[in-house]
Enzyme design. Sequence first.
Site, mmCIF file in Angstrom:
data_model
loop_
_atom_site.group_PDB
_atom_site.id
_atom_site.type_symbol
_atom_site.label_atom_id
_atom_site.label_comp_id
_atom_site.label_asym_id
_atom_site.label_seq_id
_atom_site.Cartn_x
_atom_site.Cartn_y
_atom_site.Cartn_z
ATOM 1 N N GLU A 36 44.970 43.898 28.593
ATOM 2 C CA GLU A 36 45.975 43.041 27.970
ATOM 3 C C GLU A 36 45.341 41.656 27.902
ATOM 4 O O GLU A 36 44.860 41.162 28.923
ATOM 5 C CB GLU A 36 47.224 42.967 28.853
ATOM 6 C CG GLU A 36 47.956 44.276 28.967
ATOM 7 C CD GLU A 36 49.083 44.199 29.996
ATOM 8 O OE1 GLU A 36 50.022 43.415 29.801
ATOM 9 O OE2 GLU A 36 48.991 44.918 31.002
ATOM 10 N N ARG A 261 42.726 51.517 42.147
ATOM 11 C CA ARG A 261 42.219 50.184 41.775
ATOM 12 C C ARG A 261 41.246 49.696 42.823
ATOM 13 O O ARG A 261 41.348 50.076 43.985
ATOM 14 C CB ARG A 261 43.374 49.176 41.778
ATOM 15 C CG ARG A 261 44.310 49.281 40.659
ATOM 16 C CD ARG A 261 45.483 48.370 40.953
ATOM 17 N NE ARG A 261 45.347 47.084 40.290
ATOM 18 C CZ ARG A 261 45.675 46.869 39.027
ATOM 19 N NH1 ARG A 261 46.158 47.823 38.286
ATOM 20 N NH2 ARG A 261 45.548 45.692 38.481
ATOM 21 N N LYS A 271 45.910 39.325 38.126
ATOM 22 C CA LYS A 271 45.822 38.279 37.110
ATOM 23 C C LYS A 271 46.869 37.198 37.348
ATOM 24 O O LYS A 271 46.622 36.034 37.081
ATOM 25 C CB LYS A 271 46.025 38.901 35.727
ATOM 26 C CG LYS A 271 44.731 39.359 35.107
ATOM 27 C CD LYS A 271 44.926 39.660 33.643
ATOM 28 C CE LYS A 271 45.218 41.126 33.485
ATOM 29 N NZ LYS A 271 45.268 41.584 32.099
HETATM 30 P P1 ATP Z 1 48.405 43.331 34.734
HETATM 31 O O1 ATP Z 1 48.940 44.738 34.700
HETATM 32 O O2 ATP Z 1 48.901 42.475 35.829
HETATM 33 O O3 ATP Z 1 48.397 42.683 33.395
HETATM 34 P P2 ATP Z 1 45.841 44.546 34.937
HETATM 35 O O4 ATP Z 1 44.843 44.146 35.933
HETATM 36 O O5 ATP Z 1 46.423 45.906 34.962
HETATM 37 O O6 ATP Z 1 46.885 43.448 35.098
HETATM 38 P P3 ATP Z 1 44.909 45.077 32.266
HETATM 39 O O7 ATP Z 1 44.464 44.115 31.263
HETATM 40 O O8 ATP Z 1 46.029 45.974 31.921
HETATM 41 O O9 ATP Z 1 45.259 44.232 33.514
HETATM 42 O O10 ATP Z 1 43.664 45.931 32.757
HETATM 43 C C1 ATP Z 1 42.855 46.643 31.875
HETATM 44 C C2 ATP Z 1 42.328 47.872 32.549
HETATM 45 O O11 ATP Z 1 41.639 47.535 33.741
HETATM 46 C C3 ATP Z 1 43.448 48.807 32.937
HETATM 47 O O12 ATP Z 1 43.108 50.108 32.466
HETATM 48 C C4 ATP Z 1 43.483 48.766 34.427
HETATM 49 O O13 ATP Z 1 43.799 50.013 34.954
HETATM 50 C C5 ATP Z 1 42.069 48.343 34.808
HETATM 51 N N1 ATP Z 1 42.093 47.555 36.048
HETATM 52 C C6 ATP Z 1 42.741 46.409 36.254
HETATM 53 N N2 ATP Z 1 42.578 45.978 37.525
HETATM 54 C C7 ATP Z 1 41.796 46.896 38.131
HETATM 55 C C8 ATP Z 1 41.262 47.027 39.453
HETATM 56 N N3 ATP Z 1 41.515 46.133 40.411
HETATM 57 N N4 ATP Z 1 40.488 48.096 39.710
HETATM 58 C C9 ATP Z 1 40.225 49.002 38.755
HETATM 59 N N5 ATP Z 1 40.694 48.935 37.508
HETATM 60 C C10 ATP Z 1 41.477 47.901 37.178
HETATM 61 MG MG MG Z 2 47.985 46.334 33.066
#
Ligand code: ATP
Ligand code: MG
Length: 561
Positions: A36, A261, A271
């Site tokens: 995102e 994660r 984030k």
């Molecule tokens: P939010 O949901 O708070 O916006 P997010 O970290 O999920 O944050 P995204 O932009 O949706 O942000 O993340 C993109 C991809 O990265 C997603 O497929 C997510 O599963 C993966 N991702 C995010 N954080 C992690 C992490 N700490 N470890 C592994 N994969 C992650």
């Molecule tokens: Mg997300």
Amino acid sequence: MESKKTETTNFIRNIIDEGLKTNKHEGRVHTRFPPEPNGYLHIGHAKSICLNFGIARDYNGLCNLRFDDTNPIKEDPEFVQSIQNDIKWLGFDWEDRLYHASDYFDQMYEYAIQLVKEGKAYVCSLSEKEIREYRGTVKEPGKESLYRNRSIEENLDLLERMKNGEFEDGTHTLRAKIDMAASNMLMRDPLIYRIRRKRHHRTGGKWNIYPMYDFAHCLEDSIERITHSLCSIEFENNRPLYDWFLNALDVYHPQQIEFARLNLNYTVMSKRKLLELVNESFVSGWDDPRLPTICGLKRRGYTPEAIRTFSDRIGLAKRQSLVDMALLEHTIREDLNKSAPRVMAVLRPLKVIIDNYPEDLVEEMDAVNNPEDASAGTRKVPFSKIIYIEKNDFMEDAPKKFYRLTPGREVRLRYAYFIKCEYAVKDDNGDFTELHCTYDPETKGGSAPDGRKVKATLHWVSAKHSIKAEVRLYSHLLSVPDPGLENKDFKECLNPNSMQVLKDCKLEPGLANSKPGERFQFERQGYFCVDSKDSKHESLVFNRTVTLRDEWARLQKKKNI
Ligand code: ATP
Ligand code: MG
């Protein structure tokens, strides 16, 4: 793609292998990384990037980059650009497959109409608060909305008018008609569209309604014919909902596989928290070298190779765990040990006058550039009567185990001579201002012909040849490994000493022409990198990437004993 194939196997690769045997997904492997655009990428994202792009590479498949830009309120083109830069820097390439959820808004709207026409979705006019109240709890079933049984015609009319901007935000939503008593709360008539009369950075003013993440996400994967939708474990509960949407619409069905994660101790990864630190100026920006963002790590001196190796090393699991920051540090140290040239830099200088060294003599000493890499060769380092050493390499009343300089003690100056401390001079505050030493001309190069030994070797720089630089030392962003565990807000746990700035460091002259991003080992001090933002030719700034003390190796050794 630049990065090499990894040998690591994991449960996701096993699932893919099994599927390939039965020709599932027609033998294709097509993954995606779906950020995102509401923040900068961090090392957790790097894990997901390495996983998705790595699998595509190793199975001769494809990996898309897709921006999940369904929420115009939090998104910003600045994030879109930074995300692309970071993925490229990590060494991955989406080629011509850059997509946006917003590319599919028309299609998604068609899907929504299809659901309404089949009686599987309805326009609900409960307020946000009421929707929440009607949802029930984990223990109690929810209550059906009063609007659940609107006629298909009325639903189509209202949806159209929502789209056209006739209604205020929050007045209506489009919801899936599933089951208000479902044990999985996400199945209790989840929202499909909500009104947001806000311009979108790509579609402009075209839309007044935007799809909810859960509806959009599974359809994006379906539209792109993604074979394996790899996502983090918190989406396990969403899977039945994704299945419901895809089945209700009778469209292509990707296989979702969840993994844990990455969490790292002593830092923050969400984030939302990173955004708070940036917006409230706890750090200097998204690329502050203390942050676990990709651009922060890059500025700190991390290499893409080290981050990829780290991602492989931590492996994949289904269960959440907290990875030790020491492992990340160990990985960059290992990488820089092979590649970073060694130099001498004195961070906290103390002047040393070698009383018996000729006044105007300058000798060029031969110094090894990298003991790990013979091809790196040697260089000349000037030596003269007045040099700097580290303040903490001298003690006046030294305890027995202190082998460095103290009056009467002899030590080796790296690549130069043995020197002996005669006496120290103090100022009125009792601080040492200079040391007076003598050298033994017979010990040039660092060994004595009579075979006598010294117990310490100090680094040094010649005072009149040295160049001045600012050096920034970093330590953990948080002072505790896991604030959650102590029931504390992360901001209460910020380490007040996470950055220490040393303004008057003395470097060997060869560093005068170092370029932003260049990395070095300062002997005995750690690995350092020229700051890419603040360093100028006439006022150099270095960031300490990592110290030389390998906590990880120490811990592994302890475990094996
Ligand atoms: P939010 O949901 O708070 O916006 P997010 O970290 O999920 O944050 P995204 O932009 O949706 O942000 O993340 C993109 C991809 O990265 C997603 O497929 C997510 O599963 C993966 N991702 C995010 N954080 C992690 C992490 N700490 N470890 C592994 N994969 C992650
Ligand atoms: Mg997300």
